[in-house]
Design a protein around this motif. Structure first.
Motif, PDB file in Angstrom:
ATOM      1  N   PRO A  52       0.830  -1.212   0.000  1.00 36.77           N
ATOM      2  CA  PRO A  52       0.000   0.000   0.000  1.00 36.77           C
ATOM      3  C   PRO A  52       0.861   1.258   0.000  1.00 36.77           C
ATOM      4  CG  PRO A  52       0.044  -0.980   2.185  1.00 36.77           C
ATOM      5  CD  PRO A  52       0.827  -1.895   1.290  1.00 36.77           C
ATOM      6  N   VAL A  53       0.250   2.357  -0.399  1.00 35.02           N
ATOM      7  CA  VAL A  53       0.911   3.660  -0.382  1.00 35.02           C
ATOM      8  C   VAL A  53       0.274   4.471   0.744  1.00 35.02           C
ATOM      9  CG1 VAL A  53       1.248   5.806  -1.667  1.00 35.02           C
ATOM     10  CG2 VAL A  53       1.380   3.602  -2.852  1.00 35.02           C
ATOM     11  N   LEU A  54       1.116   5.020   1.622  1.00 38.38           N
ATOM     12  CA  LEU A  54       0.625   5.899   2.680  1.00 38.38           C
ATOM     13  C   LEU A  54       0.718   7.333   2.179  1.00 38.38           C
ATOM     14  CD1 LEU A  54       2.303   4.238   5.780  1.00 38.38           C
ATOM     15  CD2 LEU A  54      -0.031   3.957   4.956  1.00 38.38           C
ATOM     16  N   PHE A  55      -0.444   8.009   2.164  1.00 34.05           N
ATOM     17  CA  PHE A  55      -0.497   9.370   1.630  1.00 34.05           C
ATOM     18  C   PHE A  55      -1.477  10.178   2.457  1.00 34.05           C
ATOM     19  CE2 PHE A  55      -2.272  12.578  -1.247  1.00 34.05           C
ATOM     20  CZ  PHE A  55      -1.102  13.202  -1.653  1.00 34.05           C
ATOM     21  N   ASP A  56      -1.014  11.285   3.027  1.00 30.23           N
ATOM     22  CA  ASP A  56      -1.854  12.158   3.846  1.00 30.23           C
ATOM     23  C   ASP A  56      -2.606  11.385   4.929  1.00 30.23           C
ATOM     24  OD1 ASP A  56      -1.079  14.476   2.592  1.00 30.23           O
ATOM     25  OD2 ASP A  56      -2.878  14.654   1.350  1.00 30.23           O
ATOM     26  N   GLY A  57      -1.908  10.445   5.555  1.00 22.83           N
ATOM     27  CA  GLY A  57      -2.514   9.673   6.636  1.00 22.83           C
ATOM     28  C   GLY A  57      -3.437   8.559   6.181  1.00 22.83           C
ATOM     29  N   LEU A  58      -3.567   8.377   4.893  1.00 20.53           N
ATOM     30  CA  LEU A  58      -4.417   7.316   4.356  1.00 20.53           C
ATOM     31  C   LEU A  58      -3.563   6.177   3.824  1.00 20.53           C
ATOM     32  CD1 LEU A  58      -6.879   9.462   2.213  1.00 20.53           C
ATOM     33  CD2 LEU A  58      -7.344   8.449   4.452  1.00 20.53           C
ATOM     34  N   GLN A  59      -4.069   4.960   3.975  1.00 21.64           N
ATOM     35  CA  GLN A  59      -3.422   3.803   3.377  1.00 21.64           C
ATOM     36  C   GLN A  59      -4.186   3.460   2.099  1.00 21.64           C
ATOM     37  OE1 GLN A  59      -2.106   0.551   5.893  1.00 21.64           O
ATOM     38  NE2 GLN A  59      -2.870  -0.903   4.389  1.00 21.64           N
ATOM     39  N   LEU A  60      -3.527   3.654   0.974  1.00 24.48           N
ATOM     40  CA  LEU A  60      -4.171   3.468  -0.324  1.00 24.48           C
ATOM     41  C   LEU A  60      -3.676   2.193  -0.988  1.00 24.48           C
ATOM     42  CD1 LEU A  60      -3.669   7.134  -1.545  1.00 24.48           C
ATOM     43  CD2 LEU A  60      -5.722   6.170  -0.482  1.00 24.48           C
ATOM     44  N   GLU A  61      -4.599   1.351  -1.396  1.00 26.59           N
ATOM     45  CA  GLU A  61      -4.252   0.156  -2.158  1.00 26.59           C
ATOM     46  C   GLU A  61      -4.213   0.556  -3.623  1.00 26.59           C
ATOM     47  OE1 GLU A  61      -3.255  -2.702  -0.885  1.00 26.59           O
ATOM     48  OE2 GLU A  61      -3.670  -2.020   1.154  1.00 26.59           O
ATOM     49  N   CYS A  62      -3.009   0.678  -4.157  1.00 26.49           N
ATOM     50  CA  CYS A  62      -2.841   1.164  -5.529  1.00 26.49           C
ATOM     51  C   CYS A  62      -2.449   0.053  -6.506  1.00 26.49           C
ATOM     52  CB  CYS A  62      -1.776   2.261  -5.564  1.00 26.49           C
ATOM     53  SG  CYS A  62      -2.237   3.722  -4.614  1.00 26.49           S
ATOM     54  N   GLY A  63      -2.473  -1.168  -6.039  1.00 26.76           N
ATOM     55  CA  GLY A  63      -2.178  -2.282  -6.936  1.00 26.76           C
ATOM     56  C   GLY A  63      -0.715  -2.654  -7.039  1.00 26.76           C
ATOM     57  N   TYR A  64       0.143  -2.056  -6.197  1.00 27.14           N
ATOM     58  CA  TYR A  64       1.552  -2.438  -6.234  1.00 27.14           C
ATOM     59  C   TYR A  64       1.721  -3.796  -5.579  1.00 27.14           C
ATOM     60  CZ  TYR A  64       2.544   2.339  -7.562  1.00 27.14           C
ATOM     61  OH  TYR A  64       2.573   3.538  -8.222  1.00 27.14           O
ATOM     62  N   ARG A  65       2.522  -4.640  -6.202  1.00 27.06           N
ATOM     63  CA  ARG A  65       2.795  -5.981  -5.695  1.00 27.06           C
ATOM     64  C   ARG A  65       4.301  -6.222  -5.736  1.00 27.06           C
ATOM     65  NH1 ARG A  65      -1.687  -7.441  -3.553  1.00 27.06           N
ATOM     66  NH2 ARG A  65      -3.531  -7.336  -4.835  1.00 27.06           N
ATOM     67  N   LEU A  66       4.825  -6.697  -4.621  1.00 30.13           N
ATOM     68  CA  LEU A  66       6.244  -7.057  -4.566  1.00 30.13           C
ATOM     69  C   LEU A  66       6.374  -8.491  -5.067  1.00 30.13           C
ATOM     70  CD1 LEU A  66       7.018  -5.595  -1.027  1.00 30.13           C
ATOM     71  CD2 LEU A  66       7.337  -4.507  -3.252  1.00 30.13           C
ATOM     72  N   ASP A  67       7.288  -8.727  -6.000  1.00 31.01           N
ATOM     73  CA  ASP A  67       7.424 -10.069  -6.579  1.00 31.01           C
ATOM     74  C   ASP A  67       7.611 -11.113  -5.479  1.00 31.01           C
ATOM     75  OD1 ASP A  67       7.113  -9.120  -9.152  1.00 31.01           O
ATOM     76  OD2 ASP A  67       9.259  -9.061  -9.571  1.00 31.01           O
ATOM     77  N   LEU A  68       8.674 -10.954  -4.685  1.00 28.53           N
ATOM     78  CA  LEU A  68       8.936 -11.859  -3.563  1.00 28.53           C
ATOM     79  C   LEU A  68       9.495 -11.048  -2.405  1.00 28.53           C
ATOM     80  CD1 LEU A  68      10.768 -14.799  -5.419  1.00 28.53           C
ATOM     81  CD2 LEU A  68       8.381 -14.765  -4.685  1.00 28.53           C
ATOM     82  N   VAL A  69       9.120 -11.423  -1.193  1.00 24.99           N
ATOM     83  CA  VAL A  69       9.708 -10.855   0.010  1.00 24.99           C
ATOM     84  C   VAL A  69      10.209 -12.035   0.836  1.00 24.99           C
ATOM     85  CG1 VAL A  69       9.353  -9.482   2.090  1.00 24.99           C
ATOM     86  CG2 VAL A  69       8.124  -8.895  -0.014  1.00 24.99           C
ATOM     87  N   VAL A  70      11.500 -12.025   1.161  1.00 23.20           N
ATOM     88  CA  VAL A  70      12.132 -13.150   1.840  1.00 23.20           C
ATOM     89  C   VAL A  70      12.430 -12.772   3.288  1.00 23.20           C
ATOM     90  CG1 VAL A  70      14.073 -14.765   1.819  1.00 23.20           C
ATOM     91  CG2 VAL A  70      13.152 -13.885  -0.348  1.00 23.20           C
ATOM     92  N   GLU A  71      11.924 -13.628   4.203  1.00 22.62           N
ATOM     93  CA  GLU A  71      12.149 -13.453   5.646  1.00 22.62           C
ATOM     94  C   GLU A  71      11.730 -12.064   6.125  1.00 22.62           C
ATOM     95  OE1 GLU A  71      13.234 -15.762   7.970  1.00 22.62           O
ATOM     96  OE2 GLU A  71      13.089 -17.277   6.393  1.00 22.62           O
TER      97      GLU A  71
END
Length: 123
Positions: A52-71
Motif C-alpha cells: 500500500p501507499v501511505l499518503f496524507d494519513g491514508l493507506q491506499l491500495e494502488c495495486g503495487y505488488r512485490l514479486d517476492l519478500v524473503v524473511e
C-alpha cells in the motif's frame, strides 16, 4: 540472519534457477521457480505481496505488488528484459522506501550469466 547472508543465499538459489532454465522465459516462470527453491531451503517467502501507499494519513491500495519478500527483510524484484534500466532501479528504491525495508535484489534473468543481471540495492 544478516541481510548480507540472506542475500547471498538468495543469489545462490537464483543462479541455480537460471542455470536450470536459462534466459528468455517469462518473469512469472522465474518467480515461481525461485519461490519454490527458497521455500525448499527453509526460508519464509511471500509472493506478490501487496504494497500500500501511505499518503496524507491514508493507506491506499494502488495495486503495487512485490514479486517476492524473503524473511520479511529482502525485496526481490524479478525481471526478464534485454537490459536493466534506470527506471527498474528507481522502482526498487521506491519499493524499499514504501515498505520500510532496507535491502532489495533486482534480478534480471534474461542474461547469459546471472551475475550480469544482479543489483543489490540499499535504502
Amino acid at each position: 540472519m544478516s541481510d548480507f547472508d540472506l542475500t547471498e543465499k538468495i543469489i545462490g538459489e537464483a543462479i541455480y534457477v537460471h542455470k536450470r532454465l536459462g534466459p528468455g522465459l517469462l518473469e512469472s516462470t522465474y518467480q515461481s521457480c525461485l519461490f519454490h527453491r527458497l521455500v525448499q531451503i527453509g526460508l519464509k517467502v511471500e509472493k506478490e505481496k501487496s504494497l500500500p501507499v501511505l499518503f496524507d494519513g491514508l493507506q491506499l491500495e494502488c495495486g503495487y505488488r512485490l514479486d517476492l519478500v524473503v524473511e520479511n527483510q529482502i525485496i526481490l524484484e524479478l525481471k526478464s528484459v534485454k537490459k536493466l534500466k534506470d527506471i527498474h532501479l528507481a522502482q526498487m528504491i521506491t519499493y524499499l522506501k514504501l515498505s520500510g525495508k532496507k535491502t532489495g535484489l533486482l534480478i534480471n534473468f534474461n542474461v547469459q550469466r546471472l551475475v550480469d543481471g544482479l543489483k543489490r540495492v540499499k535504502n
